[in-house]
Design an enzyme around this catalytic site. Sequence first.
Site, PDB file in Angstrom:
ATOM      1  N   HIS A   1      18.873   6.399  27.321  1.00  0.00           N
ATOM      2  CA  HIS A   1      19.729   5.560  28.156  1.00  0.00           C
ATOM      3  C   HIS A   1      20.067   4.301  27.361  1.00  0.00           C
ATOM      4  CE1 HIS A   1      20.689   2.616  31.382  1.00  0.00           C
ATOM      5  NE2 HIS A   1      21.376   3.652  31.817  1.00  0.00           N
TER       6      HIS A   1
ATOM      7  N   THR B   1      29.978  13.292  42.581  1.00  0.00           N
ATOM      8  CA  THR B   1      29.593  11.952  42.108  1.00  0.00           C
ATOM      9  C   THR B   1      29.822  10.895  43.192  1.00  0.00           C
ATOM     10  OG1 THR B   1      31.785  11.728  41.157  1.00  0.00           O
ATOM     11  CG2 THR B   1      30.028  12.450  39.671  1.00  0.00           C
ATOM     12  N   TYR B   2      29.145   9.750  43.006  1.00  0.00           N
ATOM     13  CA  TYR B   2      29.341   8.613  43.914  1.00  0.00           C
ATOM     14  C   TYR B   2      29.944   7.463  43.115  1.00  0.00           C
ATOM     15  CZ  TYR B   2      28.753   5.198  47.520  1.00  0.00           C
ATOM     16  OH  TYR B   2      29.026   4.252  48.478  1.00  0.00           O
TER      17      TYR B   2
ATOM     18  N   GLU C   1      29.782  19.675  38.232  1.00  0.00           N
ATOM     19  CA  GLU C   1      29.854  18.326  38.818  1.00  0.00           C
ATOM     20  C   GLU C   1      31.331  17.975  38.982  1.00  0.00           C
ATOM     21  OE1 GLU C   1      27.564  14.733  37.281  1.00  0.00           O
ATOM     22  OE2 GLU C   1      29.633  14.047  37.006  1.00  0.00           O
TER      23      GLU C   1
ATOM     24  N   LYS D   1       9.890   8.735  37.562  1.00  0.00           N
ATOM     25  CA  LYS D   1      10.773   9.329  38.584  1.00  0.00           C
ATOM     26  C   LYS D   1      10.188  10.667  39.050  1.00  0.00           C
ATOM     27  CE  LYS D   1      14.825   8.716  36.099  1.00  0.00           C
ATOM     28  NZ  LYS D   1      16.269   8.528  35.834  1.00  0.00           N
TER      29      LYS D   1
ATOM     30  N   ASP E   1      25.612   2.305  37.659  1.00  0.00           N
ATOM     31  CA  ASP E   1      25.907   1.309  36.626  1.00  0.00           C
ATOM     32  C   ASP E   1      26.246  -0.023  37.262  1.00  0.00           C
ATOM     33  OD1 ASP E   1      25.473   2.623  34.182  1.00  0.00           O
ATOM     34  OD2 ASP E   1      27.294   3.809  34.507  1.00  0.00           O
TER      35      ASP E   1
HETATM   36  P1  FAD Z   1      17.125   4.593  35.915  1.00  0.00           P
HETATM   37  O1  FAD Z   1      16.322   5.827  35.855  1.00  0.00           O
HETATM   38  O2  FAD Z   1      16.738   3.557  36.914  1.00  0.00           O
HETATM   39  O3  FAD Z   1      17.075   3.933  34.448  1.00  0.00           O
HETATM   40  C1  FAD Z   1      17.955   2.855  34.111  1.00  0.00           C
HETATM   41  C2  FAD Z   1      17.375   2.112  32.904  1.00  0.00           C
HETATM   42  O4  FAD Z   1      16.223   1.358  33.297  1.00  0.00           O
HETATM   43  C3  FAD Z   1      16.877   3.009  31.767  1.00  0.00           C
HETATM   44  O5  FAD Z   1      17.101   2.329  30.565  1.00  0.00           O
HETATM   45  C4  FAD Z   1      15.382   3.174  32.025  1.00  0.00           C
HETATM   46  O6  FAD Z   1      14.659   3.425  30.846  1.00  0.00           O
HETATM   47  C5  FAD Z   1      15.032   1.817  32.633  1.00  0.00           C
HETATM   48  N1  FAD Z   1      14.029   1.910  33.708  1.00  0.00           N
HETATM   49  C6  FAD Z   1      13.934   2.879  34.648  1.00  0.00           C
HETATM   50  N2  FAD Z   1      12.940   2.582  35.523  1.00  0.00           N
HETATM   51  C7  FAD Z   1      12.409   1.414  35.122  1.00  0.00           C
HETATM   52  C8  FAD Z   1      11.355   0.580  35.619  1.00  0.00           C
HETATM   53  N3  FAD Z   1      10.657   0.946  36.704  1.00  0.00           N
HETATM   54  N4  FAD Z   1      11.093  -0.579  34.958  1.00  0.00           N
HETATM   55  C9  FAD Z   1      11.792  -0.939  33.847  1.00  0.00           C
HETATM   56  N5  FAD Z   1      12.799  -0.185  33.329  1.00  0.00           N
HETATM   57  C10 FAD Z   1      13.100   0.961  33.963  1.00  0.00           C
HETATM   58  N6  FAD Z   1      26.588   6.815  38.058  1.00  0.00           N
HETATM   59  C11 FAD Z   1      27.241   6.592  39.213  1.00  0.00           C
HETATM   60  O7  FAD Z   1      27.544   5.435  39.539  1.00  0.00           O
HETATM   61  N7  FAD Z   1      27.577   7.614  40.056  1.00  0.00           N
HETATM   62  C12 FAD Z   1      27.263   8.898  39.777  1.00  0.00           C
HETATM   63  O8  FAD Z   1      27.594   9.800  40.545  1.00  0.00           O
HETATM   64  C13 FAD Z   1      26.550   9.175  38.566  1.00  0.00           C
HETATM   65  N8  FAD Z   1      26.180  10.431  38.252  1.00  0.00           N
HETATM   66  C14 FAD Z   1      25.431  10.659  37.114  1.00  0.00           C
HETATM   67  C15 FAD Z   1      24.969  11.961  36.846  1.00  0.00           C
HETATM   68  C16 FAD Z   1      24.213  12.223  35.714  1.00  0.00           C
HETATM   69  C17 FAD Z   1      23.706  13.630  35.455  1.00  0.00           C
HETATM   70  C18 FAD Z   1      23.917  11.166  34.808  1.00  0.00           C
HETATM   71  C19 FAD Z   1      23.121  11.453  33.539  1.00  0.00           C
HETATM   72  C20 FAD Z   1      24.360   9.878  35.069  1.00  0.00           C
HETATM   73  C21 FAD Z   1      25.114   9.606  36.224  1.00  0.00           C
HETATM   74  N9  FAD Z   1      25.552   8.312  36.543  1.00  0.00           N
HETATM   75  C22 FAD Z   1      26.230   8.077  37.711  1.00  0.00           C
HETATM   76  C23 FAD Z   1      25.310   7.203  35.623  1.00  0.00           C
HETATM   77  C24 FAD Z   1      23.997   6.449  35.920  1.00  0.00           C
HETATM   78  O9  FAD Z   1      24.074   5.824  37.187  1.00  0.00           O
HETATM   79  C25 FAD Z   1      23.807   5.416  34.826  1.00  0.00           C
HETATM   80  O10 FAD Z   1      23.539   6.045  33.598  1.00  0.00           O
HETATM   81  C26 FAD Z   1      22.815   4.300  35.106  1.00  0.00           C
HETATM   82  O11 FAD Z   1      23.007   3.296  34.096  1.00  0.00           O
HETATM   83  C27 FAD Z   1      21.355   4.710  35.053  1.00  0.00           C
HETATM   84  O12 FAD Z   1      21.005   5.480  36.111  1.00  0.00           O
HETATM   85  P2  FAD Z   1      19.566   6.192  36.173  1.00  0.00           P
HETATM   86  O13 FAD Z   1      19.438   6.800  37.481  1.00  0.00           O
HETATM   87  O14 FAD Z   1      19.325   6.998  34.971  1.00  0.00           O
HETATM   88  O15 FAD Z   1      18.645   4.849  36.111  1.00  0.00           O
END
Ligand code: FAD
Length: 318
Positions: free
Chosen positions: A184, A50-51, A19, A200, A127
């Site tokens: 998370h 990354t974005y 990455e 997901k 985030d």
């Molecule tokens: P989600 O899967 O949406 O989860 C977020 C939170 O909400 C979790 O606590 C989950 O339990 C909860 N949740 C999920 N779905 C629901 C629902 N339907 N109802 C209620 N609660 C729910 N960030 C960036 O900005 N750019 C990047 O390029 C980037 N790359 C990453 C790459 C990796 C491998 C990882 C692990 C993280 C990366 N991140 C990046 C960080 C990520 O965007 C953050 O960790 C963010 O806070 C959560 O993203 P997620 O897609 O896991 O969210």
Amino acid sequence: MAKVIEHIKNAKSTLFSLEILPPSTGESIQKLFDNVAPLMEFKPKFIDVTYHREEYVFKKMPNGLLEQKSIRKRPGTVSICAALMHKFNVDTVPHIICGGFTKEETEYALIDLNFLGIDNVLALRGDSIKGQKSFEPTPGGHRFADELVSQIHDMNRGHYLSDELQNPTPTKFCIGVAGYPEKHFESPNLKTDLKYLKKKIENGADYIVTQMFFDNAKYFDYVEKCQAEGITVPIIPGLKPITTKSQIFNLPRNFFIDMPEDLIDAIEKCRTDDDVKNVGIEWAIHQSKELIANKVPCLHFYSMGKSTSIQHIASKLF
Ligand code: FAD
């Protein structure tokens, strides 16, 4: 070019992937190429880019007042993917986030990727913007990553946002999502987090990439718990070699992860930056060997803009 899931299915042994971050605004792409080039020898099967969404900065005006400005410090995710693909003939995986995008803007971004021949995406929520207490969905955008996965999966079945299109061409994205062996940070407990991770997958994701971890037991336990919940897609472990002493505080603060005591002890004993790098390399090699022995699908290394340590590690493994 191939999909991540095809690379995994066709693999005879553990794969190598990376990455990277897009360059900061004003930096040349050559620096990024120079960083990635030495790693190509180890044949990474895909490179994630990354974005980085906008953030607010305050600029002092001549009258002494502060003006709030929204800027993006690392634009260029999609063009970097296309440039890497073109230069190194490697598959790339742009990260695509919910924050800052309406559903229409997401569709346009996916259409761009489709036209560029990029068939992989990592679908994330993103985030909160710095300064915001918690994540605020963009009006007309997605609240959680599972909704973004659904939109991409719909396009893969030829369902675009407008229902007035005549025979729209289905896209063919392979969709990755994030998973958190140490939970998370917003989730009340791991079980709840896994419930949404499963959503997901049910909505169309093909594989999971984990947040970095430094204790393999956490990954193995996570995989077991995922399987118990019926999550059967490949779970790619994410690894980060420690390169500076300050990371023993910064990484837990920024990524909500634990550092094993033995690793902290070893780093605290280091006298020079090179000593720290060597400890980071040895730790990552040790982690990697155990993960490979347990037949993980791929080792995914977080470079955070630096590739020298990963080069050392890869030379011992691939
Ligand atoms: P989600 O899967 O949406 O989860 C977020 C939170 O909400 C979790 O606590 C989950 O339990 C909860 N949740 C999920 N779905 C629901 C629902 N339907 N109802 C209620 N609660 C729910 N960030 C960036 O900005 N750019 C990047 O390029 C980037 N790359 C990453 C790459 C990796 C491998 C990882 C692990 C993280 C990366 N991140 C990046 C960080 C990520 O965007 C953050 O960790 C963010 O806070 C959560 O993203 P997620 O897609 O896991 O969210």
